[in-house]
Design an enzyme around this catalytic site. Structure first.
Site, PDB file in Angstrom:
ATOM      1  N   TYR A 140     -13.210   3.696 -19.882  1.00 43.92           N
ATOM      2  CA  TYR A 140     -12.592   3.270 -21.147  1.00 43.92           C
ATOM      3  C   TYR A 140     -13.564   2.427 -21.968  1.00 43.92           C
ATOM      4  O   TYR A 140     -13.759   2.652 -23.173  1.00 43.92           O
ATOM      5  CB  TYR A 140     -11.328   2.481 -20.835  1.00 43.92           C
ATOM      6  CG  TYR A 140     -10.665   1.832 -22.025  1.00 43.92           C
ATOM      7  CD1 TYR A 140      -9.792   2.551 -22.841  1.00 43.92           C
ATOM      8  CD2 TYR A 140     -10.882   0.488 -22.333  1.00 43.92           C
ATOM      9  CE1 TYR A 140      -9.166   1.947 -23.926  1.00 43.92           C
ATOM     10  CE2 TYR A 140     -10.269  -0.120 -23.400  1.00 43.92           C
ATOM     11  CZ  TYR A 140      -9.410   0.614 -24.203  1.00 43.92           C
ATOM     12  OH  TYR A 140      -8.789   0.013 -25.279  1.00 43.92           O
ATOM     13  N   SER A 163     -12.761  -2.073 -29.305  1.00 44.69           N
ATOM     14  CA  SER A 163     -12.180  -2.986 -28.323  1.00 44.69           C
ATOM     15  C   SER A 163     -13.180  -4.075 -28.010  1.00 44.69           C
ATOM     16  O   SER A 163     -14.394  -3.898 -28.194  1.00 44.69           O
ATOM     17  CB  SER A 163     -11.833  -2.229 -27.035  1.00 44.69           C
ATOM     18  OG  SER A 163     -11.448  -3.125 -25.997  1.00 44.69           O
TER      19      SER A 163
END
Length: 299
Positions: free
Chosen positions: A205, A192
């Protein structure tokens, strides 16, 4: 092409929905791709295959919705047989399977998986290899996230669970896949932009995604002597059910506005990167993190 004839290429600014979004409407969409408001494009009409993965068997972890559904569909349209996993949402899994079954000559099967458990991951890989006869492509895409407004609000158990699913699960699947994936096969992880440019409200996360980026490079070193390439895709903001289900309304409303394109990606726009990294055209690419961020900017 005739002189002065315009190419059939859409303006990237307007391929997908643009913010502002109705935070309340989006947040009420539930956790299914089919209920996302506004709807997402998984490539149902837009993705055109070119048989780049013909003869391969692909396993997409978290292939039931969002980016995973787009990857599964793209792999099928490129000629691969596709196995995919889901965690709890059987409705999404059934919708994805119906979509894949429309692709002529492609075998597909859905498996329920709790990737936080090592033995479950090992058994899944063995089962797919047995039932499909081989495994060439593993895509680790499933993840969970929760947003927090302060560090004090971060729940310890939730932090641990995020690591078990996102980071530990990716580790288990990569580790056991190295004994199963065929020579010339590949593993593609989903990192990400949060791996390198973390948002404080996504602390757990983002930390797992940084771990995945690091593991990708390490596994690439372990895997290459078997002829297996390992890479990762690092998406920016993507319009998937994960967003309205895990973010506050004010974040949903402007989601994706901090990119040069001024909008989030559609899942179908990510699928091409995964197909490329799995294809023979990427034979000299391993240990890399492939960004697809829309030129996201800090604001």
């Amino acid at each position: 092409m005739k002189l002065n004839q315009k190419p059939n290429r859409p303006n990237p600014l307007y391929i997908g929905a643009r913010p502002p979004f109705d935070g309340k409407s989006a947040a009420g969409a539930g956790d299914a791709s089919d209920e996302l408001n506004p709807p997402a494009d998984h490539g149902e009409q837009s993705y055109k295959g070119h048989q780049q993965l013909s003869g391969c068997v692909a396993l997409v972890i978290g292939g039931d919705s969002g980016i995973g559904r787009a990857i599964a569909l793209a792999n099928a349209r490129e000629g691969a047989d596709v196995a995919f996993t889901y965690h709890k949402n059987q409705s999404d899994a059934e919708s994805t399977q119906q979509l894949l079954q429309q692709e002529a000559g492609v075998r597909t099967c859905a498996y329920q998986l709790d990737q936080s458990k090592a033995e479950h991951c090992k058994q899944l890989l063995q089962q797919v290899n047995s039932e499909f006869g081989r495994l060439d492509i593993l895509v680790n895409n499933a993840a969970t996230q929760t947003t927090y407004q302060t560090a004090d609000a971060i729940d310890i158990e939730e932090f641990e669970n995020t690591f078990k699913i996102n980071a530990f699960g990716t580790f288990y699947l990569c580790k056991y896949a190295l004994d199963i994936i065929r020579e010339s096969g590949c593993i593609i992880n989903t990192a990400s932009i949060q791996s390198f440019d973390p948002s404080a409200y996504l602390l757990p996360y983002a930390a797992t995604k940084a771990a995945i980026a690091s593991m990708t490079k390490s596994f690439a070193s372990f895997a290459i002597h078997k002829g297996i390439r390992v890479n990762a895709v690092a998406p920016g903001p993507v319009w998937t059910p994960l967003i309205p289900n895990t973010m506050p309304e004010d974040k949903i409303e402007n989601f994706g506005s901090n990119t040069l394109l001024g909008r989030p990606a559609q899942p179908s726009e990510l699928a091409h990167a995964y197909v490329f990294l799995a294809s023979p055209q990427a034979s000299y690419i391993t240990g890399e993190i492939y960004p697809v961020t829309g030129g996201r900017q800090q604001i």
